[in-house]
Design a protein around this motif. Sequence first.
Motif, short mmCIF file in Angstrom:
data_model
loop_
_atom_site.label_atom_id
_atom_site.label_comp_id
_atom_site.label_asym_id
_atom_site.label_seq_id
_atom_site.Cartn_x
_atom_site.Cartn_y
_atom_site.Cartn_z
N MET A 158 0.87 -1.28 -0.15
CA MET A 158 0.10 -0.15 -0.05
C MET A 158 1.13 1.25 0.11
SD MET A 158 -2.89 1.20 2.59
CE MET A 158 -1.88 1.79 3.93
N LYS A 159 0.53 2.16 -0.77
CA LYS A 159 1.39 3.51 -0.88
C LYS A 159 0.54 4.48 -0.08
CE LYS A 159 3.74 2.11 -5.38
NZ LYS A 159 4.20 2.37 -6.34
N LYS A 160 1.05 4.86 0.95
CA LYS A 160 0.24 5.94 1.80
C LYS A 160 0.73 7.35 1.62
CE LYS A 160 -0.88 7.54 6.22
NZ LYS A 160 -0.23 7.57 7.51
N THR A 161 -0.36 8.14 0.88
CA THR A 161 0.00 9.46 0.45
C THR A 161 -0.05 10.42 1.64
OG1 THR A 161 -0.84 9.25 -1.67
CG2 THR A 161 -0.81 11.32 -0.93
N ILE A 162 0.92 11.11 1.83
CA ILE A 162 1.02 12.07 3.03
C ILE A 162 0.22 13.40 2.33
CG2 ILE A 162 2.46 13.43 4.55
CD1 ILE A 162 2.69 10.05 4.69
N LEU A 163 0.78 14.06 1.70
CA LEU A 163 0.18 15.30 0.98
C LEU A 163 0.31 15.49 -0.44
CD1 LEU A 163 2.58 17.63 0.30
CD2 LEU A 163 2.67 17.61 2.83
N GLU A 164 -0.47 16.47 -0.97
CA GLU A 164 -0.21 16.71 -2.25
C GLU A 164 -0.09 18.28 -2.53
OE1 GLU A 164 -3.19 15.20 -5.27
OE2 GLU A 164 -2.63 13.13 -4.20
N THR A 165 0.59 18.69 -3.50
CA THR A 165 0.55 20.05 -3.97
C THR A 165 0.20 20.47 -5.26
OG1 THR A 165 2.99 20.03 -4.79
CG2 THR A 165 2.65 20.32 -2.33
N LEU A 196 3.45 13.76 -2.12
CA LEU A 196 4.38 13.11 -1.04
C LEU A 196 3.85 11.95 -0.52
CD1 LEU A 196 7.04 14.32 0.10
CD2 LEU A 196 5.85 15.11 1.85
N ARG A 197 4.70 10.88 -0.65
CA ARG A 197 4.19 9.60 -0.24
C ARG A 197 5.40 8.82 0.44
NH1 ARG A 197 6.03 5.08 -2.42
NH2 ARG A 197 6.41 5.16 -4.81
N GLU A 198 4.69 7.61 1.26
CA GLU A 198 5.66 6.89 1.98
C GLU A 198 6.48 6.08 1.05
OE1 GLU A 198 3.55 4.48 4.75
OE2 GLU A 198 3.42 6.09 6.30
N PHE A 199 7.89 5.77 1.30
CA PHE A 199 8.56 5.18 0.36
C PHE A 199 8.27 3.60 0.83
CE2 PHE A 199 11.54 8.43 0.71
CZ PHE A 199 12.26 8.21 -0.79
N ASN A 200 8.14 2.65 -0.18
CA ASN A 200 8.47 1.11 0.26
C ASN A 200 9.19 0.53 -0.64
OD1 ASN A 200 7.35 0.66 -2.67
ND2 ASN A 200 5.57 1.64 -1.95
N ILE A 201 9.80 -0.91 -0.06
CA ILE A 201 10.69 -1.47 -0.86
C ILE A 201 10.83 -1.63 -2.14
CG2 ILE A 201 11.67 -3.74 -1.07
CD1 ILE A 201 11.88 -2.60 1.97
N ILE A 211 10.86 3.58 6.82
CA ILE A 211 10.02 2.48 7.10
C ILE A 211 10.01 2.56 8.74
CG2 ILE A 211 8.89 0.23 6.97
CD1 ILE A 211 9.79 0.17 3.92
N LYS A 212 11.01 2.45 9.24
CA LYS A 212 11.46 2.11 10.70
C LYS A 212 10.70 3.59 11.33
CE LYS A 212 14.74 1.53 14.27
NZ LYS A 212 16.34 1.66 14.68
N SER A 213 11.14 4.94 10.74
CA SER A 213 10.74 5.86 11.31
C SER A 213 9.08 6.26 11.09
CB SER A 213 11.52 7.04 10.47
OG SER A 213 10.95 8.46 11.06
N TYR A 214 8.64 5.78 9.96
CA TYR A 214 6.90 5.89 10.25
C TYR A 214 6.62 5.18 11.42
CZ TYR A 214 8.09 6.65 5.24
OH TYR A 214 8.67 6.91 3.81
N LYS A 215 7.01 3.94 11.72
CA LYS A 215 6.48 3.26 12.72
C LYS A 215 6.53 3.74 13.95
CE LYS A 215 6.88 -1.29 10.12
NZ LYS A 215 7.88 -2.46 9.62
N GLU A 216 7.85 4.31 14.30
CA GLU A 216 8.26 4.64 15.51
C GLU A 216 7.70 6.15 15.81
OE1 GLU A 216 12.59 4.32 15.83
OE2 GLU A 216 12.45 2.24 15.90
N ASN A 217 7.85 6.91 14.67
CA ASN A 217 7.56 8.40 15.04
C ASN A 217 6.31 8.86 14.35
OD1 ASN A 217 10.13 8.94 16.05
ND2 ASN A 217 11.01 8.61 14.11
N GLY A 218 5.73 8.14 13.50
CA GLY A 218 4.37 8.48 12.61
C GLY A 218 4.85 9.58 11.38
N PHE A 219 6.21 9.67 11.25
CA PHE A 219 6.50 10.55 10.34
C PHE A 219 8.03 9.85 9.78
CE2 PHE A 219 7.55 12.74 14.06
CZ PHE A 219 9.00 12.93 14.05
N GLY A 220 8.60 10.60 8.57
CA GLY A 220 10.04 10.16 8.13
C GLY A 220 10.12 10.99 6.99
#
Length: 176
Positions: free
Chosen positions: A1-8, A13-18, A57-66
């Motif tokens: 799943m590709k989670k979008t953070i924001l759009e301009t 801007l979306r989360e990275f994945n493998i 990915i680790k930061s998304y899990k630990e901090n809710g952002f990255g």
Amino acid sequence: MKKTILETARLCLREFNIEDSNFILKLVNSPEWLRFIGDKKVKTNEDAKNYIQKGPIKSYKENGFGLWLVQLKNTNESIGMCGLVNRETLEDIDIGFAMLTKYMGKGYGFEIANATMNYAKQILKTPRVVAITDADNIVSIKLLQKIGLSFERTLKLSNQDTVLLFSPSSDSVDKK
């Protein structure tokens, strides 16, 4: 799943994945990255997958952002990264960004960094976002000033690494 953070207007801007490993391999080995950010020892696709897994990915899990992937909205082409980092060496969350060379100078950096600063303040309710950059990275320094950050002081992160710390101007307002 590709989670979008924001759009301009032009960017997503979306989360990275493998699956973004080929792009990461290209970005972290670009001349500007190597000069101003440093060699992350990402030399293979497997290294890039590990970088994504142990970094964003680790930061998304630990901090809710990255750090997030920046893509052109009209083509979904990956052009850079921008996001928020929670470093042990800093008291505050900091913004980071990098673009592939061919996308520099087109206003994408300001567009996505400004949107990320607004996201941090309005959505994440981050009280203060700072930035660090190499003293020779004039392009980055200008962009940090354009998004409302000002030089605060020189900071020694380690014996080999000294950077400039930028923080919100006292009269800082959201830049449009």
